[in-house]
Design an enzyme around this catalytic site. Structure first.
Site, PDB file in Angstrom:
ATOM      1  N   ARG A  31     -10.438 -11.225   1.856  1.00  0.00           N
ATOM      2  CA  ARG A  31     -11.340 -12.226   1.268  1.00  0.00           C
ATOM      3  C   ARG A  31     -10.731 -13.622   1.357  1.00  0.00           C
ATOM      4  O   ARG A  31     -11.463 -14.606   1.422  1.00  0.00           O
ATOM      5  CB  ARG A  31     -11.684 -11.821  -0.175  1.00  0.00           C
ATOM      6  CG  ARG A  31     -10.505 -11.725  -1.081  1.00  0.00           C
ATOM      7  CD  ARG A  31     -10.792 -10.949  -2.364  1.00  0.00           C
ATOM      8  NE  ARG A  31     -10.847  -9.505  -2.146  1.00  0.00           N
ATOM      9  CZ  ARG A  31     -11.094  -8.610  -3.097  1.00  0.00           C
ATOM     10  NH1 ARG A  31     -11.339  -9.004  -4.336  1.00  0.00           N
ATOM     11  NH2 ARG A  31     -11.116  -7.328  -2.825  1.00  0.00           N
ATOM     12  N   LYS A  55       0.842  -1.199   0.000  1.00  0.00           N
ATOM     13  CA  LYS A  55       0.000   0.000   0.000  1.00  0.00           C
ATOM     14  C   LYS A  55       0.877   1.250   0.000  1.00  0.00           C
ATOM     15  O   LYS A  55       1.999   1.206   0.500  1.00  0.00           O
ATOM     16  CB  LYS A  55      -0.836   0.037   1.292  1.00  0.00           C
ATOM     17  CG  LYS A  55      -1.976  -0.946   1.349  1.00  0.00           C
ATOM     18  CD  LYS A  55      -2.773  -0.746   2.630  1.00  0.00           C
ATOM     19  CE  LYS A  55      -3.927  -1.732   2.698  1.00  0.00           C
ATOM     20  NZ  LYS A  55      -4.946  -1.519   1.660  1.00  0.00           N
TER      21      LYS A  55
HETATM   22  N1  BES Z   1      -8.064  -3.501   4.292  1.00  0.00           N
HETATM   23  C1  BES Z   1      -8.236  -3.122   2.954  1.00  0.00           C
HETATM   24  C2  BES Z   1      -9.515  -2.351   2.687  1.00  0.00           C
HETATM   25  C3  BES Z   1      -9.681  -1.012   3.358  1.00  0.00           C
HETATM   26  C4  BES Z   1      -9.428   0.142   2.660  1.00  0.00           C
HETATM   27  C5  BES Z   1     -10.144  -0.924   4.648  1.00  0.00           C
HETATM   28  C6  BES Z   1      -9.621   1.367   3.261  1.00  0.00           C
HETATM   29  C7  BES Z   1     -10.318   0.304   5.254  1.00  0.00           C
HETATM   30  C8  BES Z   1     -10.065   1.441   4.558  1.00  0.00           C
HETATM   31  C9  BES Z   1      -8.245  -4.360   2.048  1.00  0.00           C
HETATM   32  O1  BES Z   1      -7.512  -5.447   2.471  1.00  0.00           O
HETATM   33  C10 BES Z   1      -7.679  -3.944   0.732  1.00  0.00           C
HETATM   34  O2  BES Z   1      -6.547  -3.574   0.703  1.00  0.00           O
HETATM   35  N2  BES Z   1      -8.489  -4.003  -0.321  1.00  0.00           N
HETATM   36  C11 BES Z   1      -8.055  -3.637  -1.619  1.00  0.00           C
HETATM   37  C12 BES Z   1      -8.532  -4.699  -2.574  1.00  0.00           C
HETATM   38  C13 BES Z   1      -7.969  -4.580  -3.951  1.00  0.00           C
HETATM   39  C14 BES Z   1      -6.472  -4.838  -3.946  1.00  0.00           C
HETATM   40  C15 BES Z   1      -8.666  -5.583  -4.837  1.00  0.00           C
HETATM   41  C16 BES Z   1      -8.679  -2.289  -1.954  1.00  0.00           C
HETATM   42  O3  BES Z   1      -9.834  -2.054  -1.604  1.00  0.00           O
HETATM   43  O4  BES Z   1      -8.009  -1.469  -2.541  1.00  0.00           O
HETATM   44 ZN    ZN Z   2      -5.478  -5.377   1.881  1.00  0.00          ZN
END
Ligand code: BES
Ligand code: ZN
Ligand code: ZN
Length: 500
Positions: free
Chosen positions: A350, A276
């Site tokens: 997921r 991230k």
């Molecule tokens: N934990 C994150 C989602 C999230 C984002 C929670 C902002 C709280 C605030 C999750 O694991 C994630 O990183 N999701 C990705 C998925 C993508 C890579 C398909 C996302 O939403 O960008």
């Molecule tokens: Zn994530």
């Protein structure tokens, strides 16, 4: 805090701080019961009406010989959620007005209808509003007056209401105290809050409040074939775990509906190799908000002795970066036996929920399964910070969750699970992939991935709580935990789960 009841009496004899909630009348009209209020405040109706309109969250302190009178505006259409929020703000922002001797005065001419509902909201809000995110400061000696053991809250109202109001206050306090505990957990930094720490928390809560907790450690995860959870955990020095909690209401659970709850327990989400960006990455300590909601719901259900059979599953791990970490393109297995192509290691929630869902469905045969997860940024882009995204294959279940959300202010709003969205999750090399690769419909495609692991269960709901678990709250400058989910699910469970 102890809660007492006193039949209506002259409020100006009361000591300490008296909270007097006031309903606002329609535009242009003066607050309800203005003449009585003016007498209590030792002023005229005109002077009071100029200074206090009873809008939501409006607080008007009046110093009296023996204590403080706080007129608290409830707005013109007070409901559970608005009263809760007003009292949460009161405790969080105006603690200097509060005192170890508190009175909640329901004045018939100023009070809303349904005093039980509003009493529960007041007490829940006051307790929840005491959240203190500063427990890691070396000088943290502040204890909120409401939380002090010798604090009493005396409810003053019509004697005919005594039992109903005491019951309501009790429930508001139990839920508020449970929310405080899980909010502290969500706000805890990841170096304190490892999967082992969550396991300890659950074990201790189970012993204290009366529910069964089993912790599957890494060896047990391997023995049980929790391959997807293990894959996410393999890049971290702290081992993953799966918490299995069971609460059986009266009659040892016989004849009660079994509800499976699954909560995402990622104690820190770096994104893994698909790392991230660093701005705001520190907020990813809250990526176990779903787990916190499940822990809190089981705990509150046990404290309230709800007549349900709950099975709470929390797959918990860090999502870190390391030579051993799972890599984009890797193919992994899962508890269900289905293979998964990991396109993006940041779509880890997921993966661990897939194992949690298959596990609860195969081993406990619940009539209803609900998972909660801070799953996608896409759900935040859709609903902002106001609602969780709700996905369900059971319209009646969705309806009941939406009604509980409306009632409690912990809102949920539906999004579709149309088959076409699932096409984007098909993999050329494995049974499914964990990311569509497209910058659209991210919350829905995540839900379609989860649906692949529910074994055709007819009554499943997924709540994507990424926007509501953690946010701007009245407790500090940065984002903090909201406690989302406990109140929603307790309301849902109390509504009587329809099993068909
Ligand atoms: N934990 C994150 C989602 C999230 C984002 C929670 C902002 C709280 C605030 C999750 O694991 C994630 O990183 N999701 C990705 C998925 C993508 C890579 C398909 C996302 O939403 O960008
Ligand atoms: Zn994530
Ligand atoms: Zn995550």
């Amino acid at each position: 805090m102890q809660i007492k009841f006193q039949p209506s009496t002259q409020p100006n004899q009361l000591q300490g701080t008296t909270i007097l909630p006031v309903v606002q009348l329609p535009e242009g009209q003066q607050p309800a019961g203005l003449a009585t209020l003016a007498t209590l405040c030792d002023t005229t109706t005109d002077v009071l009406a100029q200074r206090f309109t009873a809008a939501t969250q409006e607080i008007f302190p009046v110093v009296r010989p023996h204590g403080l009178l706080l007129l608290v505006g409830l707005g013109s259409k007070p409901d559970f959620a608005s009263t809760l929020k007003t009292c949460q703000q009161l405790a969080a922002k105006h603690d200097k007005f509060l005192h170890s001797e508190l009175t909640l005065q329901w004045l018939p001419s100023a009070a809303p209808d349904n005093l039980s509902l509003h009493t529960e909201a007041v007490v829940n809000g006051l307790v929840q509003g005491c959240h203190n995110p500063g427990v890691y400061k070396t000088r943290n000696d502040r204890q909120h007056p409401i939380l002090q053991a010798d604090t009493t809250l005396t409810i003053v109202s019509d004697p005919a209401q005594e039992t109903a109001l005491l019951d309501a206050a009790h429930q508001g306090r139990i839920i508020g105290e449970t929310q405080l505990r899980i909010m502290a957990l969500v706000d805890a930094p990841a170096n304190f809050k490892t999967p082992a720490h969550l396991a300890q928390y659950a074990t201790h809560a189970g012993q204290t409040y009366g529910f069964n907790v089993q912790v599957m450690n890494k060896e047990a995860l391997e023995a049980n074939g929790m391959h997807a959870l293990l894959a996410v955990g393999q890049g971290s020095v702290v081992p993953p775990a799966m918490l299995v909690m069971e609460y059986k209401g009266k009659a040892n659970g016989n004849g009660l509906p079994t509800i499976g709850l699954v909560g995402k327990g990622v104690t820190f989400d770096t994104g893994g190799i698909s790392i991230k960006p660093s701005a705001n990455m520190h907020y990813m300590k809250s990526d176990m908000g779903g787990a916190a909601a499940v822990l809190g719901t089981i705990e509150a259900a046990a404290k309230l002795q709800l007549p349900v059979h709950l099975v709470g599953i929390v797959p918990t791990t860090e999502n870190c970066i390391d030579a051993l970490a799972v890599k984009p393109g890797d193919v992994i297995s899962s508890y269900s036996g289905k293979s998964i192509e990991v396109i993006d290691t940041d779509a880890e929630g997921r993966l661990i929920l897939a194992d949690g869902l298959s596990y609860v469905i195969r081993n406990y045969h619940p009539q209803v399964v609900i998972d909660l997860a801070t799953l996608t940024g896409a759900s935040v882009r859709t609903f902002g910070y106001l609602a969780a995204a709700l996905f369900s294959n059971d319209d009646q279940l969705a309806h009941h969750l939406a009604a509980a959300g409306q009632q409690t202010g912990e809102r949920v709003w539906p999004l579709p699970l149309w088959d076409e969205y699932g096409d984007d999750m098909k993999s050329d090399v494995a049974d499914i992939k964990n990311f569509s690769g497209k910058p659209v419909a991210g919350a829905i495609s995540a839900a379609k991935f989860l649906e692949f692991f529910i074994d055709q269960h007819p009554s499943w709901a997924h709540l994507d709580i990424a926007g509501v678990a953690f946010g701007d709250m009245p407790y500090g400058k940065g984002k903090t935990a909201s406690g989302y989910g406990v109140r929603l699910l307790i309301q849902f469970l109390k509504g009587g789960v329809i099993v068909h």
